[in-house]
Design an enzyme around this catalytic site. Structure first.
Site, PDB file in Angstrom:
ATOM      1  N   SER A   1       0.714  -1.396  -0.033  1.00 17.67           N
ATOM      2  CA  SER A   1      -0.026   0.267   0.005  1.00 17.67           C
ATOM      3  C   SER A   1       0.802   1.319   0.058  1.00 17.67           C
ATOM      4  CB  SER A   1      -0.945   0.152   1.370  1.00 17.67           C
ATOM      5  OG  SER A   1      -1.781  -1.026   1.094  1.00 17.67           O
TER       6      SER A   1
ATOM      7  N   LYS B   1      -8.290   3.149   6.481  1.00 20.15           N
ATOM      8  CA  LYS B   1      -7.571   4.522   6.351  1.00 20.15           C
ATOM      9  C   LYS B   1      -8.190   5.650   6.247  1.00 20.15           C
ATOM     10  CE  LYS B   1      -4.615   1.198   3.793  1.00 20.15           C
ATOM     11  NZ  LYS B   1      -4.218   0.517   2.399  1.00 20.15           N
TER      12      LYS B   1
END
Length: 801
Positions: A706, A748
């Site tokens: 990521s 997130k």
């Protein structure tokens, strides 16, 4: 024979004359001054006794022959300190003993049987022969003469009374007393004292002390002490014997009564023996069950076997336990499902705040079951961080359907037999966890929750995860075969709910059979409402405090969540509230008035310093904020890039990074070096720079793709020597600049909100995931989507913006 008659006559005269003190002095005149000595190791003899002796013929035949050859037939008996009389030497003998006349000697089987009459005490003067056969010159010690004093008479009465108390406790004393009274009267205190001492079980040293005490008063004092000790010992023995006898009599009586009762009941036809009662019990259970043909046949065979086995045999016990398990399982028993979607929605809303997407998925699942008319053949897998309510959702599903609920943890199970049971041939064999769950639930369609399925283990005992396939697979579990039962049991009507913290460690074939529902965790606003509606009232109730005793306003709860319970779940939040309530309980007992209001400034006093601090806002060229997913929820991740020197070209990574993240950094470095000019960086920068990239919090392991976009942006910011705007980003980068999608979008976004970042870059392929995030999480966030890194570039720098 004339010698023997003469010995008897002398003995009779001696005994009869012992009662007259004046005659004792005359008897002393006829006793020889030199006699043979016989050692005894067990206990001394006292005057007035007739004692049988058993001795070894090999050692003492010469001594007894020498005594028999004398006219007087006298023998001195002395106690020795040695273990046996055969080991005695002159140094072992006590000084005082008893002179005895030998009446009969009989030899048999290597032993001498001798009957002696004990006459008078003597003291060794000197040894005529210090080796066996022992012979010594002796001085006789006459008994006290004259009428006894009143004090001696009192002691004599005390001795007689104590003997009377001993008589009921030991029948042997009665015979001893009769023999004594045949020869002496109770008004003979000297012989009475000696007789009383000989009755006791005192040690040989204590009895020797009595023999050596010549003053009569002192002797009687000593004898009375020994008699009282004997009386206490006899009483204790009698008490113990009586207690044991009572217990034995009671048990025997109960046993006979029980056997008689059984016989009477059996005769009247109102009771059966244990075996018949057990068989009838199993048959009555079977009538209420719907057994399969295979099970019926097996049960009949086992019942027939049980009817002919001995009840005490091990096989009888094994058969009985087996039939007990079969007849306790809910064959064909099903509870009616409450197929009401509105009721299910009410139950889920009652028990859980938020989790709208999860509730929606569960209601869809229930709706399909309502259309089919039954809910079966499905496995729900709830995946999420600790404390988000996975287990309680399982309870709510069971409650909504009106089914029984059974939960067990499969975390750490390493033995396949825990799932499929043990063979009956093993000692202590039992069915597996699933049949135990069915027995406890009592219905064939409960909700069974398998907690921590991602932590199931494997060892040389087998692979439990593979054994679970047969249990959970709807195509197979209608004929589930447990090793203990060895019969097919239908598990197809069971609703299985599994929980896990992550999917990575769940075997693929097992995961493929499950309906996965993700629980992402709670945002601060949801935690706030959960604390108000559920957690705080529950903690107050558990502490036994009145409702409303503790008040925390919204500002205080928000400070508590941000500073002490920032994880994805609410378990830590509930623990912190519990701490506050306990401290309030102490203050109430100290007299403080309720309700007690707690402000945000009071939290430090209750809970200590905050566990979580505001994340540092790192800034400057080469510093970029990324977004990461962790098992505890989302987190912001600052990535720093710095040029350490220009001596050589190179690239270094630190921060405890996993292999995938290291590869992402290599890809970012390679991509940027090849495209530096078109992104506004000096191509020569990388040729002369040794670059160090660090991800802070080095003690925390980090991995995953990521951070590819974030790493590229950090290197570009360093190469351009230009700081990046306050923006967070996530996405995987490729060598051609493509931005690939990543997971954990909701977590997130929550992490970005917590850090106060309002602008975010996400991969274009995650647009759908973003749109599924609840509106209250997306509100106030400015999100950009990028399919290539060229889409990210215009958003990074203020000059470009």
């Amino acid at each position: 024979m004339s010698d023997e008659e003469r010995g008897d006559h002398t003995s009779e005269d001696g005994v009869s004359e012992n009662l007259e003190p004046i005659q004792l002095a005359r008897a002393n005149d006829v006793l020889p001054t030199e006699i043979h000595i016989l050692p005894v190791a067990s206990r001394p003899f006292f005057p007035g006794q007739a004692v049988p002796l058993m001795m070894d013929a090999e050692h003492w035949a010469s001594t007894m022959k020498a005594v028999a050859d004398t006219d007087h037939k006298m023998l001195g008996v002395l106690l020795v300190d040695s273990e046996t009389s055969e080991e005695a030497t002159t140094g072992n003998f006590h000084a005082i003993g008893t002179a005895c006349r030998v009446h009969r000697i009989h030899q048999q089987d290597g032993h001498l049987q001798v009957l002696v009459e004990c006459l008078q005490r003597f003291r060794i003067a000197d040894w005529a022969n210090p080796e066996a056969p022992f012979r010594a010159r002796v001085t006789y010690l006459p008994e006290p003469a004259g009428p006894p004093s009143s004090e001696i008479k009192a002691y004599a009465m005390a001795v007689i009374n104590t003997i009377k108390e001993l008589l009921p406790l030991n029948p042997l004393y009665v015979e001893e007393l009769r023999m004594f009274l045949d020869r002496f009267g109770p008004d003979d205190p000297s012989h009475l004292a000696d007789f009383a001492a000989s009755l006791t079980t005192s040690t040989k040293e204590q009895l020797q002390d009595v023999l050596e005490i010549l003053p009569l008063l002192q002797r009687m004092e000593k004898v009375l002490v020994l008699l009282n000790n004997e009386l206490e010992l006899a009483r204790a023995q009698q008490k113990i014997r009586r207690t044991v006898e009572e217990k034995m009599q009671k048990q025997q009586r109960e046993f006979f009564l029980r056997e008689q009762l059984k016989a009477i009941q059996k005769e009247l036809g109102i009771a059966k023996d244990d075996r018949t009662a057990e068989i009838d019990k199993f048959r009555s259970r079977i009538k209420e069950l719907t057994l399969t043909e295979q099970a019926k046949k097996q049960v009949e065979e086992e019942l027939e076997k049980m009817g002919i086995l001995e009840t005490g045999s091990p096989e009888y016990s094994v058969t009985r336990n087996y039939l007990d398990w079969i007849t306790l399982l809910p064959w064909g028993k099903h509870s009616a499902d409450k197929l009401d979607l509105k009721r299910a929605r009410r139950v889920l809303d009652r028990d859980h705040y938020g989790l709208e997407d999860v509730k929606k998925r569960i209601l869809e699942f229930l709706a399909v079951g309502i259309h089919k008319g039954e809910i079966a053949g499905s496995i729900i897998l709830l995946v999420g961080p600790p404390g988000v309510g996975k287990t309680s959702i399982g309870h709510s599903i069971a409650d909504a359907l009106g089914r029984r609920f059974f939960r067990f943890s499969v975390g750490g199970i390493r033995d396949e037999a825990e799932i499929k049971g043990h063979r009956r041939t093993y000692i202590g064999a039992m069915p597996g966890k699933f049949l135990q769950a069915m027995k406890d639930a009592g219905t064939a369609n409960p909700v069974i929750m398998l907690d921590e399925i991602d932590k199931i283990g494997a060892s040389y005992h087998g692979d439990p995860a593979s054994a679970l396939l047969e249990v959970l697979d709807p195509e197979q579990n209608s004929d589930f075969l447990d090793h203990y039962l060895d019969l097919r049991f239908d598990l197809s009507k069971v609703l299985f709910v599994c929980t896990a913290n992550q999917l990575d460690s769940i075997p693929g074939p097992l995961l493929d059979r499950m309906e996965v529902i993700q629980l992402s965790g709670y945002i601060a606003e949801e935690k706030l409402q959960i604390a108000k509606k559920y957690l705080l009232p529950r903690q107050i109730d558990r502490a036994g405090l009145p409702k409303g005793a503790v008040k925390l306003d919204t500002k205080t709860l928000r400070a508590l969540i941000e500073g002490y319970a920032r994880d994805a779940g609410v378990r830590r939040l509930e623990k912190q509230l519990g701490k506050i309530v306990r401290k309030v309980a102490v203050r109430m007992l100290e007299g403080e008035e309720t309700p007690i209001d707690i402000a945000d400034t009071d939290l430090k006093g209750y809970l200590g310093s905050p566990v979580f601090r505001d994340e540092r806002k790192l800034s400057g060229p080469g510093v970029v904020t990324g977004l990461a997913w962790t098992a505890m929820g989302g987190a912001t991740l600052s990535i720093e890039a710095a040029r350490t020197h220009s001596f050589t070209r190179g690239f270094k990574l630190t921060g405890q990074l996993g292999d995938v993240m290291k590869e992402s950094a290599e890809i970012a470095y390679g991509y940027l070096v090849s495209h530096a000019k078109e992104f506004g960086a000096d191509p020569g920068f990388f040729e002369k720079s040794f670059i160090h990239v660090h991800v802070p919090a080095g003690a925390t392991p980090k991995d995953g793709p990521s951070a590819g976009v974030t790493l590229t942006s950090a290197l570009l910011s360093l190469a351009r020597n230009e700081p990046v705007r306050r923006i967070a980003m996530t996405g995987e980068i490729t060598l051609t600049g493509e931005v690939f999608p990543v997971g954990g979008i909701r977590e997130k976004l929550i992490a970005a909100r917590r850090a106060g970042i309002k602008e975010i870059i996400l991969p274009e392929d995650n647009r759908g995931d973003f749109e599924e995030v609840p509106e209250h999480v997306r509100k106030g966030l400015k999100v950009h989507f990028a399919s290539r890194y060229e889409d990210v570039l215009p958003l990074l720098f203020k000059s470009a913006g």
